[in-house]
Write an enzyme that holds these catalytic residues in place. Structure first.
Site, short mmCIF file in Angstrom:
data_model
loop_
_atom_site.label_atom_id
_atom_site.label_comp_id
_atom_site.label_asym_id
_atom_site.label_seq_id
_atom_site.Cartn_x
_atom_site.Cartn_y
_atom_site.Cartn_z
N CYS A 98 0.84 -1.19 0.00
CA CYS A 98 0.00 0.00 0.00
C CYS A 98 0.88 1.26 0.00
O CYS A 98 1.56 1.51 -0.99
CB CYS A 98 -0.98 -0.03 1.17
SG CYS A 98 -2.35 1.16 0.97
N HIS A 187 -3.54 -5.22 0.16
CA HIS A 187 -3.13 -5.69 1.49
C HIS A 187 -3.26 -7.21 1.57
O HIS A 187 -4.23 -7.74 2.13
CB HIS A 187 -3.99 -5.05 2.57
CG HIS A 187 -3.69 -3.61 2.81
ND1 HIS A 187 -2.68 -3.18 3.65
CD2 HIS A 187 -4.25 -2.48 2.30
CE1 HIS A 187 -2.64 -1.86 3.68
NE2 HIS A 187 -3.58 -1.40 2.86
N GLU A 189 -1.65 -8.97 3.48
CA GLU A 189 -1.45 -9.33 4.89
C GLU A 189 -2.72 -9.22 5.72
O GLU A 189 -2.79 -9.72 6.84
CB GLU A 189 -0.37 -8.44 5.51
CG GLU A 189 -0.84 -7.11 6.07
CD GLU A 189 -1.12 -6.04 5.02
OE1 GLU A 189 -1.40 -4.89 5.39
OE2 GLU A 189 -1.09 -6.35 3.81
#
Length: 250
Positions: A98, A187, A189
């Protein structure tokens, strides 16, 4: 071997945070499973490294609410730019997520700017380009998948980089520089716990973007339903990223 060129004997990961609530989420599992130590560096709080960046085998740059072009307002970003330039020069495997991807684009000389298509928020579809099929980190991932997004800033793909992924709203979703630097706008994660941890930041971003048809509660519910699909993608991606070693630039 000179101090700044030494390669660490064991994996040790440096993670730059721009929000103290941020965490590695899904990406942490691979590190825990293999007993790989990692350290958060909170540059937003003024933290800096006292040791060489080459003491770390890998560098990960997480997201944040500020923009990569706001270094006058957030001067710690200038410190980061220099640190990241050094990591790239020393071929430390590097991943930006990001805001981290936008910082990498900026460091590599590309334009980073506020996108005209509004905020890309929630669980959005990302599509891989053909080059991703043989990419050291993206190989084995499906051609398209849904993953969390929360951004409006975007970037041009830096000169000499390989464009790896796109979305219908913003085409610059991932790129690779040489064989040791990856930038992903999305994202990978993000799981429910990581999303909840930074819930206040996400809610503020939605308010600032005047988004009323998506709420944090909806995002958390969607996170629970998407986690079983995203987790194996994150595991594979991180396994391949951590498998990289310094000195592989081409």
């Amino acid at each position: 071997m000179p101090e700044h060129n030494r390669v660490p004997e064991h994996n040790r990961v440096l993670v730059i945070r721009h929000e103290v609530c941020s965490e590695l989420g899904f990406l942490e599992a691979e590190l825990r499973q293999n007993s790989i130590p990692f350290r958060y560096l909170d540059t937003v709080l003024g933290e800096t490294l006292t040791e060489p960046i080459t003491d770390y085998s890998h560098l990960i740059i997480l997201g944040g609410a500020m923009s990569a072009f706001e270094d006058e307002e957030y001067p710690f970003l200038r410190y980061e730019f220099g640190l990241i330039e050094e990591a790239i020069a020393q071929t430390v495997p590097t991943l930006g997520i990001c805001l981290g991807s936008q910082i990498l684009a900026n460091v590599l000389g590309a334009r980073v700017y506020r996108g005209e298509n509004g905020r890309e928020a929630g669980w959005c579809e990302v599509k891989l380009k053909p080059a991703a099929q043989h990419d050291p980190v993206f190989q084995g991932l499906p051609e398209q998948f849904r993953v969390f997004q929360s951004h409006q800033d975007t970037f041009e793909i830096p000169q000499g980089c390989v464009h790896l992924a796109f979305s219908d709203r913003y085409p610059s979703q991932a790129f690779r520089y040489q064989q040791h630097v990856w930038a992903i706008q999305f994202h990978l994660e993000m799981n429910e716990a990581a999303l909840k941890s930074c819930g206040a930041v996400i809610e503020q971003e939605l308010e600032d973007s005047k988004i009323t048809d998506t709420t944090l509660e909806q995002m958390l519910a969607e996170a629970r339903s998407h986690e079983p699909l995203v987790r194996p993608l994150a595991d594979r991606f991180m396994q391949q990223f951590i498998g990289l070693t310094q000195g592989v630039a081409v």
